[in-house]
Design an enzyme around this catalytic site. Structure first.
Site, PDB file in Angstrom:
ATOM      1  N   TYR A 223       0.869  -1.174   0.000  1.00 19.58           N
ATOM      2  CA  TYR A 223       0.000   0.000   0.000  1.00 19.58           C
ATOM      3  C   TYR A 223       0.908   1.227   0.000  1.00 19.58           C
ATOM      4  CZ  TYR A 223      -4.207  -2.727   0.867  1.00 19.58           C
ATOM      5  OH  TYR A 223      -5.257  -3.594   0.755  1.00 19.58           O
ATOM      6  N   HIS A 405     -16.149  -4.436  -2.847  1.00 16.83           N
ATOM      7  CA  HIS A 405     -14.732  -4.804  -2.858  1.00 16.83           C
ATOM      8  C   HIS A 405     -14.446  -5.947  -1.882  1.00 16.83           C
ATOM      9  CE1 HIS A 405     -10.470  -4.246  -3.590  1.00 16.83           C
ATOM     10  NE2 HIS A 405     -10.251  -4.247  -2.296  1.00 16.83           N
TER      11      HIS A 405
END
Length: 578
Positions: A223, A405
């Site tokens: 990330y 998601h």
């Protein structure tokens, strides 16, 4: 009509990625009924190149779909089909193959080992087969549902299209095994009206929020966070559209992207470009929680309705944005550079309402886990009535779109509207959901987000978290008028989870208490996983008290009891749009 196209290269095959294109075509067809035997077609011209293109048109009146397959240059045939999750096994197929002297077209299916057989019921109706200058064309149709148990039912939601190329003649179709040929998969929404996009206002401007020149780490999950500064004293604008801005060649590595506005209470956020997990990152990044845009692999451009836009700039806003890019790099590629992000389209011509984005589902925490070897396991996240009654205006909110998601084990996502303790309607559902193809669909409001998982290929429990092998269950709802409620999610009460660990360990003869001594992830991994262990966990998740997270965009909490599972929401209206 939608078209997907691919030039097959080694890396493309490895990570199985298509670039989706859109086109419009009018198809004039004549009726043709296929017999129960393969249809002879014109001979194929051998050629080593691999280019394939599929286009389709939908007749909702006749419940039929018309497809045109173009193979620019191929050798001895092509396979096209559909399966539940993109598997090569138990798939509904059509095959164009060359026996060495003649070529054939037929409806077929694959068994649990990938062996192909001709279907006794031929439901793909061949309309035309023709060699043209641009390639070999097949025009055919089939009903949405054929009443053939071996055929795939084409329905709303994600359709997994599989394909493969034949490099040598087939004396018999039964000699074909899909595991022995080059194959790939593409995820599309076939049954969705192809409406033209809304017209953007003439004064629209464009802003790319990207992380420049990132060297993607050679690890599976990263990330990456980047701070973007808006111009000082930027007047209030409305974002009316956004889309991904992916560096060409990195489409299969960039998994999802989010843009957050930082809290206006934080006067300054230092420049940063690095891992979101870095312990040395600026602490102020934690105060950048207000979602401006969210994109996941496969999503198309997102348009706001004509009477609403997402506010950016002006009094009470921050000039600091946090971009977060999730890289999924399973091949551990080194040295790949990336400058991906989100492209915002905004206008100074303000619309009637300020829109907002709210995150629903499950908190990213390992206390929510899926046992190994599960064909189907459900987890549900709650946005309770105490949160909506505390945080939403008396007139309620108007939800106009949502985006779903999960990660790799996700198989289905359903969002449900509950009022007065009753489930009124399913407002969004995709039971062929794929983490590699996640598309926002304008359906409506959500209180309960229920995710379905499959872990048959895993020997260890899968916990909630940010890694690609961890799991998520998220629904981003788009609504207006905007409120301060940024996140409305839940997880099981951790005290009751510890009682579960103690009970299961005692049941299996392990009386040693490890409460607080090891992490929740480690406690899950140390359990003896059998059918009973999984059933008790499922019962716990469905009956135990929950911890409610009712968060403002400043990361502060609304005053909501953490033990509530009440289902009655404040008024939330649902708008269906194209």
């Amino acid at each position: 009509m939608r078209i997907f196209s691919k030039n097959l290269r080694l890396q493309d095959i490895t990570i199985m990625y298509f670039t989706a294109l859109a086109a419009l075509m009018v198809i004039l067809v004549a009726s043709y009924q296929a017999p129960n035997n393969p249809i002879e077609v014109s001979s194929l011209k051998p050629n080593p190149s691999r280019e394939l293109q599929l286009a389709w048109n939908v007749s909702y009146t006749n419940q039929e779909i018309y497809m045109e397959l173009r193979v620019a240059e191929l050798r001895h045939g092509v396979v096209l089909g559909m399966s539940d999750r993109g598997e090569l096994t138990n798939a509904d197929l059509l095959v164009l193959w060359d026996s060495g002297t003649q070529s054939y077209f037929g409806d077929a299916w694959s068994d649990s080992k990938g062996h192909v057989s001709l279907d006794s019921q031929q439901d793909y109706d061949l309309i035309e087969a023709k060699q043209k200058a641009e390639g070999y064309y097949l025009l055919f149709k089939r009903p949405f549902s054929t009443c053939d148990p071996r055929d795939y039912i084409i329905e709303e939601g994600t359709v997994h299209i599989i394909y493969g190329f034949l490099d040598k003649p087939l004396a018999s179709l039964e000699k074909l095994n899909l595991s022995e040929i080059r194959t790939g998969v593409q995820r599309v929404l076939m049954l969705r009206p192809d409406t033209p996009p809304p017209t953007l206002p003439p004064d629209v401007q464009m802003l790319d929020v990207v992380a420049p020149n990132v060297i993607i780490p050679n690890q599976e999950t990263t990330y990456w966070c980047y701070i973007h500064n808006l111009p000082e004293n930027l007047a209030k604008n409305h974002i009316v559209m956004y889309e991904s801005a992916i560096t060409p060649g990195n489409e299969a590595i960039v998994h999802h992207i989010e843009v957050f506005e930082c809290s206006p209470d934080v006067p300054a956020v230092p420049a940063y470009s690095g891992s979101c997990d870095d312990k040395m990152k600026p602490k102020n990044l934690n105060f950048c929680r207000h979602v401006l845009a969210a994109w996941a692999m496969g999503a198309e451009a997102f348009y706001y309705p004509p009477d609403a836009g997402l506010a950016m700039g002006g009094p009470g806003s921050s000039r600091f944005l946090r971009l977060e890019v999730h890289y999924h790099n399973p091949l551990l590629i080194s040295g790949r550079r990336d400058s991906s992000g989100i492209r915002l389209y905004y206008t100074p011509s303000l619309r009637r309402y300020d829109a907002g984005i709210m995150e629903l589902g499950l908190v990213y925490t390992p206390v929510m886990a899926i046992p190994p070897k599960q064909h189907t396991f459900y987890l549900s996240g709650y946005c309770t009535s105490k949160c909506t009654q505390t945080a939403l205006p008396s007139g309620g909110i108007y939800v106009f779109a949502s985006q779903l998601h999960t990660h790799l084990a996700g198989r289905g996502v359903t969002t449900i509207l509950v009022r007065g303790g009753k489930e009124l309607e399913v407002v969004q559902e995709d039971q062929h959901f794929s983490t590699h193809y996640q598309v926002g669909d304008s359906r409506g409001d959500v209180l309960i987000t229920k995710c379905t998982y499959n872990t048959e290929d895993r020997s260890k429990p899968t916990v909630g978290g940010f890694g690609i092998m961890d799991e998520m269950c998220v629904n981003y709802i788009h609504y207006y008028p905007r409120t301060q409620l940024e996140l409305c999610k839940s997880h099981v009460d951790q005290g009751y989870l510890q009682k579960y660990f103690n009970f299961i360990n005692r049941f299996h003869g392990n009386d040693q208490c490890v409460c607080g001594e090891v992490s929740v992830t480690e406690q899950f991994s140390q359990l003896e996983w059998d059918e009973f262990t999984g059933e008790v966990l499922d019962s716990l998740y469905n009956t135990a008290p929950i911890s409610m997270h009712c968060n403002q965009s400043t990361a502060r909490l609304f005053p909501v009891s953490p033990q509530s599972r009440t289902h009655t929401p404040a008024t939330i209206d649902c708008q269906a749009t194209n």
